[in-house]
Design an enzyme around this catalytic site. Structure first.
Site, PDB file in Angstrom:
ATOM      1  CG  ASP A 160       3.170 -24.022  41.061  1.00  0.00           C
ATOM      2  OD1 ASP A 160       1.977 -23.914  40.792  1.00  0.00           O
ATOM      3  OD2 ASP A 160       4.074 -23.508  40.377  1.00  0.00           O
ATOM      4  CG  HIS A 188       3.617 -22.000  37.002  1.00  0.00           C
ATOM      5  ND1 HIS A 188       3.066 -22.138  38.259  1.00  0.00           N
ATOM      6  CD2 HIS A 188       2.886 -21.049  36.392  1.00  0.00           C
ATOM      7  CE1 HIS A 188       2.061 -21.300  38.391  1.00  0.00           C
ATOM      8  NE2 HIS A 188       1.927 -20.626  37.270  1.00  0.00           N
TER       9      HIS A 188
HETATM   10  N1  LIG Z   1       4.638 -18.417  37.368  1.00  0.00           N
HETATM   11  C1  LIG Z   1       3.626 -18.160  38.202  1.00  0.00           C
HETATM   12  O1  LIG Z   1       3.570 -18.750  39.289  1.00  0.00           O
HETATM   13  C2  LIG Z   1       2.540 -17.159  37.851  1.00  0.00           C
HETATM   14  C3  LIG Z   1       1.516 -16.882  38.775  1.00  0.00           C
HETATM   15  C4  LIG Z   1       0.541 -15.951  38.446  1.00  0.00           C
HETATM   16  C5  LIG Z   1       0.576 -15.305  37.210  1.00  0.00           C
HETATM   17  N2  LIG Z   1       1.567 -15.621  36.334  1.00  0.00           N
HETATM   18  C6  LIG Z   1       1.660 -14.950  35.026  1.00  0.00           C
HETATM   19  O2  LIG Z   1       2.250 -13.657  35.211  1.00  0.00           O
HETATM   20  C7  LIG Z   1       1.901 -12.822  34.118  1.00  0.00           C
HETATM   21  C8  LIG Z   1       1.431 -11.468  34.586  1.00  0.00           C
HETATM   22  O3  LIG Z   1       0.216 -11.605  35.295  1.00  0.00           O
HETATM   23  P1  LIG Z   1      -0.616 -10.326  35.743  1.00  0.00           P
HETATM   24  O4  LIG Z   1      -1.769 -10.858  36.499  1.00  0.00           O
HETATM   25  O5  LIG Z   1       0.266  -9.305  36.384  1.00  0.00           O
HETATM   26  O6  LIG Z   1      -1.134  -9.794  34.336  1.00  0.00           O
HETATM   27  P2  LIG Z   1      -1.607  -8.318  33.972  1.00  0.00           P
HETATM   28  O7  LIG Z   1      -2.337  -8.414  32.686  1.00  0.00           O
HETATM   29  O8  LIG Z   1      -2.268  -7.653  35.134  1.00  0.00           O
HETATM   30  O9  LIG Z   1      -0.231  -7.556  33.734  1.00  0.00           O
HETATM   31  C9  LIG Z   1       0.592  -7.883  32.663  1.00  0.00           C
HETATM   32  C10 LIG Z   1       1.318  -6.609  32.313  1.00  0.00           C
HETATM   33  O10 LIG Z   1       2.260  -6.939  31.299  1.00  0.00           O
HETATM   34  C11 LIG Z   1       2.254  -5.861  30.408  1.00  0.00           C
HETATM   35  N3  LIG Z   1       2.850  -6.265  29.169  1.00  0.00           N
HETATM   36  C12 LIG Z   1       2.275  -6.896  28.114  1.00  0.00           C
HETATM   37  N4  LIG Z   1       3.176  -7.046  27.128  1.00  0.00           N
HETATM   38  C13 LIG Z   1       4.332  -6.521  27.582  1.00  0.00           C
HETATM   39  C14 LIG Z   1       5.597  -6.369  27.019  1.00  0.00           C
HETATM   40  N5  LIG Z   1       5.864  -6.766  25.787  1.00  0.00           N
HETATM   41  N6  LIG Z   1       6.562  -5.771  27.768  1.00  0.00           N
HETATM   42  C15 LIG Z   1       6.308  -5.334  29.006  1.00  0.00           C
HETATM   43  N7  LIG Z   1       5.108  -5.426  29.590  1.00  0.00           N
HETATM   44  C16 LIG Z   1       4.134  -6.023  28.884  1.00  0.00           C
HETATM   45  C17 LIG Z   1       0.793  -5.455  30.299  1.00  0.00           C
HETATM   46  O11 LIG Z   1       0.630  -4.151  29.758  1.00  0.00           O
HETATM   47  C18 LIG Z   1       0.383  -5.531  31.748  1.00  0.00           C
HETATM   48  O12 LIG Z   1       0.591  -4.310  32.436  1.00  0.00           O
HETATM   49  C19 LIG Z   1       0.859 -13.609  33.326  1.00  0.00           C
HETATM   50  O13 LIG Z   1       1.498 -14.252  32.244  1.00  0.00           O
HETATM   51  C20 LIG Z   1       0.376 -14.642  34.325  1.00  0.00           C
HETATM   52  O14 LIG Z   1      -0.178 -15.778  33.687  1.00  0.00           O
HETATM   53  C21 LIG Z   1       2.537 -16.525  36.637  1.00  0.00           C
END
Ligand SMILES: NC(=O)c1ccc[n+]([C@@H]2O[C@H](COP(=O)([O-])OP(=O)(O)OC[C@H]3O[C@@H](n4cnc5c(N)ncnc54)[C@H](O)[C@@H]3O)[C@@H](O)[C@H]2O)c1
Length: 364
Positions: A160, A188
């Site tokens: 952000d 966030h």
């Molecule tokens: N803080 C921020 O600025 C920010 C920005 C963008 C995305 N995010 C968040 O980051 C996270 C990941 O996003 P993404 O686009 O890579 O999602 P994604 O779905 O592509 O990947 C998530 C991964 O986590 C894995 N996963 C699920 N449960 C798990 C567990 N118990 N242990 C280990 N791995 C597990 C899934 O199998 C998948 O490979 C989401 O929660 C998203 O909302 C945060």
């Protein structure tokens, strides 16, 4: 003499942020071009094959700094000996979903990973929570890993922060590297407050305040703020996926500045536990302006808000307090119930459910 490798854990490494993040770490973007790394990648069983594919690609890329890769679905193997943990794994927000919708899905994930980190990570392991709701997941992790110092558990609001820098740079047609000291207050989430009141731009005639250069308070107090707040949703709308490369890059920025320090005169935004600064109740995970030195962050003091902004500030504080309190108690209750189901008979479970869930004093 060559440095010892640093072990960096990325959970959810088979996901889209993980796929963008691990090559950045292996290239030295996170810890520096002279710092060898061993990358630990954790994902869940259904993603095991994809995770192995990411490992194959890391090997094929022949990164000189990459001294080893652990790709596993075992949380203990993943956490053993790690110096830095980037918690990306979790249930992602999809189009139309609010962050609160994914909160309950993430509580149990963060509980088990917290205890694995507590028992098996290296001493002084630094933790960055990326998965949403990031502040709340960090709070759950802090709750279930009581021996990890609070100062070592943070969450990502640097994305952000970088989005705010990007908006100012586009508006003023200046290099983004010349803009600094914006602040992201709060969570966030769309309730965050992006603040440019102390931000400056490096110009040929010295540092100038952003407000004075933009000369459009209506835009700064309106469209600028909502654009930054809603940027994640705008990216989901455009890509049908949440932001990945910018999230990965910001995670590298967050850890790099935390470990290697912020430049003199510059602060960044990090979600950290509150020590009571700015009236934010101690113990909440909240985004503040921080400077970093020798691997420690420190909240910047004196960035006071104007009277107009005070009401927004208390509004976001209220939201953060509410969501984190709910998650805290949901986490506690889920944890107790899971333990009870595993350890006790069904009748005991019903008894304690009645006593603890139905007794309002427990939640008070
Ligand atoms: N803080 C921020 O600025 C920010 C920005 C963008 C995305 N995010 C968040 O980051 C996270 C990941 O996003 P993404 O686009 O890579 O999602 P994604 O779905 O592509 O990947 C998530 C991964 O986590 C894995 N996963 C699920 N449960 C798990 C567990 N118990 N242990 C280990 N791995 C597990 C899934 O199998 C998948 O490979 C989401 O929660 C998203 O909302 C945060």
């Amino acid at each position: 003499m060559a440095k010892e490798p640093v072990r960096v854990l990325v959970t959810g490494a088979a996901g889209q942020i993980g796929y963008a993040l691990v090559p950045m770490i292996a290239r030295g973007v996170m810890l520096g071009l002279d710092q060898p790394v061993i990358i630990h990648m954790l994902d869940i069983q259904p993603a095991a094959e994809a995770l192995n594919g990411v490992k194959m690609e890391l090997v094929d890329a022949a990164f000189p700094l990459l001294k080893g890769v652990v790709a596993t679905t075992d949380v203990v193997d993943a956490c053993t000996g790690v110096n830095i943990a980037v918690m990306v794994g979790g249930f992602p927000r999809k189009e139309g979903m609010e962050r609160k919708d994914v909160m309950s899905k993430n509580v149990s994930i963060y509980k088990s990973q917290a205890s694995a980190l507590e028992k098996h990570a290296a001493a002084n392991c630094k933790v960055l929570v990326v998965a949403n709701p990031a502040n709340t997941n960090a709070l759950i992790l802090k709750e279930f890993a009581p021996s990890i110092p609070e100062k070592n558990i943070t969450c990502l609001t640097r994305l952000d922060h970088n989005r705010a820098l990007g908006q100012i740079s586009e508006r003023l047609n200046v290099q983004v590297s010349d803009v600094k000291n914006v602040i992201i207050w709060g969570n966030h989430s769309s309730t965050q407050y992006p603040d440019v009141n102390h931000a400056t731009v490096n110009t040929p005639s010295g540092e100038k305040p952003v407000r004075g250069l933009v000369k459009d308070d209506e835009w700064l107090n309106g469209e600028f703020i909502t654009t930054v707040q809603q940027r994640g949703a705008a990216i989901i709308k455009a890509r049908k996926l949440s932001s990945a490369l910018s999230a990965a890059s910001s995670a590298c920025d967050h850890i790099r500045d935390w470990v290697l320090g912020t430049p003199e005169g510059t602060w960044v935004s990090m979600g950290v536990y509150s020590d009571g600064s700015y009236g934010v109740p101690a113990g909440l995970i909240y985004s503040f302006p921080v400077t970093c030195h020798s691997g420690e962050w420190k909240i910047v003091q004196g960035c006071v808000c104007s009277a107009n902004e005070t009401s927004s500030f208390f509004c976001i504080l209220h939201c953060v307090f509410l969501t984190q309190s709910i998650a805290f108690w949901v986490g506690r209750l889920v944890s107790r119930l899971v333990n009870l189901v595993v350890q006790n008979s069904y009748s005991n479970y019903v008894l304690v459910w009645r006593k603890e869930i139905c007794n309002p004093e427990y939640v008070a």
